[in-house]
Scaffold this active site. Sequence first.
Site, PDB file in Angstrom:
ATOM      1  N   LYS A  78      15.289  12.350  81.928  1.00 39.75           N
ATOM      2  CA  LYS A  78      15.961  11.213  82.557  1.00 39.75           C
ATOM      3  C   LYS A  78      16.893  11.718  83.660  1.00 39.75           C
ATOM      4  CE  LYS A  78      18.725   7.170  81.234  1.00 39.75           C
ATOM      5  NZ  LYS A  78      19.349   6.462  80.096  1.00 39.75           N
ATOM      6  N   SER A 153      17.819   1.807  79.420  1.00 44.44           N
ATOM      7  CA  SER A 153      17.755   2.348  80.754  1.00 44.44           C
ATOM      8  C   SER A 153      16.839   3.566  80.905  1.00 44.44           C
ATOM      9  CB  SER A 153      19.167   2.719  81.204  1.00 44.44           C
ATOM     10  OG  SER A 153      19.712   3.703  80.340  1.00 44.44           O
ATOM     11  N   SER A 177      19.370   2.611  74.885  1.00 42.97           N
ATOM     12  CA  SER A 177      18.532   3.009  76.023  1.00 42.97           C
ATOM     13  C   SER A 177      17.416   3.994  75.736  1.00 42.97           C
ATOM     14  CB  SER A 177      19.404   3.573  77.138  1.00 42.97           C
ATOM     15  OG  SER A 177      19.950   2.508  77.862  1.00 42.97           O
TER      16      SER A 177
HETATM   17  N1  GLN Z   1      21.210  -1.871  77.761  1.00 48.14           N
HETATM   18  C1  GLN Z   1      22.534  -1.438  77.430  1.00 48.14           C
HETATM   19  C2  GLN Z   1      23.408  -1.549  78.664  1.00 48.14           C
HETATM   20  O1  GLN Z   1      23.011  -2.202  79.554  1.00 48.14           O
HETATM   21  C3  GLN Z   1      22.500  -0.031  76.919  1.00 48.14           C
HETATM   22  C4  GLN Z   1      22.356   0.980  77.970  1.00 48.14           C
HETATM   23  C5  GLN Z   1      22.310   2.377  77.472  1.00 48.14           C
HETATM   24  O2  GLN Z   1      22.084   2.628  76.282  1.00 48.14           O
HETATM   25  N2  GLN Z   1      22.546   3.309  78.384  1.00 48.14           N
HETATM   26  O3  GLN Z   1      24.470  -1.032  78.742  1.00 48.14           O
END
Ligand code: GLN
Length: 484
Positions: A78, A153, A177
């Site tokens: 990532k 993400s 994420s």
């Molecule tokens: N979807 C969640 C957010 O928008 C989690 C994101 C993540 O785990 N980085 O913050």
Amino acid sequence: MQLYELTIHEALAGLRAGSFSAVELTQAVLERIEHVESATGAYLHLAPQAALQVAARADQARADGQDGALLGIPLAIKDLICTQDMPTTCGSRILEGFMTPYDATVISRLRKAGAIILGKTNTDEFAMGSSTEASAYQLTHNPWDLTRVPGGSSGGSAAAVAAGECLGALGSDTGGSVRQPAAFCGVTGLKPTYGRVSRWGVVAYASSLDQVGTLAQDAQDCELLLSVIGGYDPNDATSSQLPLPASEESLEPNLRGMTLGLPKEFFAAGLQPGVEQAVRCAIETFSELGAEIVKVSLPHTRYAVPTYYLISTAEASANLARFDGIRYGKSAEKADDIWEVFRRTRSERFGPEVKRRIMLGTYALSAGYYDAYYKKAQQVRTLIKQDYDRAFETCTALLTPTSPTTAFKLGERIDDPLAMYLGDLCTLSLNLAGNCGISVPCGSADGLPVGLQILGNTYDEAAILKMARVYQQVTDWHRARPVL
Ligand code: GLN
């Protein structure tokens, strides 16, 4: 079967037996990338030449009698994790072309184990999102249906694994994420306990919640990746000294003696019927494997979304203060003074979701509101943690859907932040509690993968990995691959 379709453990067996070389394996994956990447858009940066060189060195090392836990295995990272030899952009214009002077601990550990790093995968800007649409660079498409999101993400990493564009990948999980994109793309995603994996060199979003996780075709691969990247790191004061779970070669398909809880709050209204059906079917399988299934309650679950969005944005507003146009990445041109450099760099180069969160977090931390919002959220976080602790007094693990729905359409939620945030209902509270969890494919609804989430106690990755591995011995949802 094509080489790019192998799991990591299958590929290692092939490499060790001399059935193919690391160069051949890497070439097969690179050809696959060439073939499907224009459809998926999983990668922000690719380093094919470097990958082939590392592969050739891996073959040489093996010929010299050496071995390594991941010797010759091509992986994706990532683009939020620092790599010395490739840009690290965090999906943001503010870090366009940014080269870090060092490797994150997880990267140096992968390299030491002999892994080959193919490139950096797409992410929502600074990991803020659930669909990867908040990347400043490109959309990533779900390999199962190109009109849908891969989740986020870590959507690039999940799509890359699902499409055979790498054998495994690293992501980060602050509120789901790793698990949610794993569920949307039909792969396995592990979020280790907070403190299990070093965050050194992982660009911070919300430091009390961030954790590096692994995405792969099955739980055995996730376990293997964790055994390489996990463990104490003197560079991260929050990393734990506890030993990593010992990985067992083979497991009896038997879960007798385990008590598995179904938290009723996760099976509430709003659950897509096809998702509920697949998850209930998986629960039945666990029962057939000998586990005792009980009902439990995590009563503060309904506060998880607001609590998460206060704490994570507060921490983000502090963490992202460092991106000022002077110390990292790009800065605004032709500014008259330093204040204009700060103002213009941040206004021109952060995207709307990041700005929204910085403003929300700054507001929650400001004098006069701190007690009402930030402090209150911290108190509720303790209540959420206590819910989990109480459940784990009787349960070995908890079973829930990973996401209330399957992958949604690109564009469907991007203009409705609340709808996007509410979709994370099933994943957020685990990060607030600091526990571990894994998402495994457990069925399909309208042709799209469904994820089962197994939530574990702190530092009890051994239990959830065992459950996931045994489940994958008796089912083959994790073997289904999209046609591209
Ligand atoms: N979807 C969640 C957010 O928008 C989690 C994101 C993540 O785990 N980085 O913050």
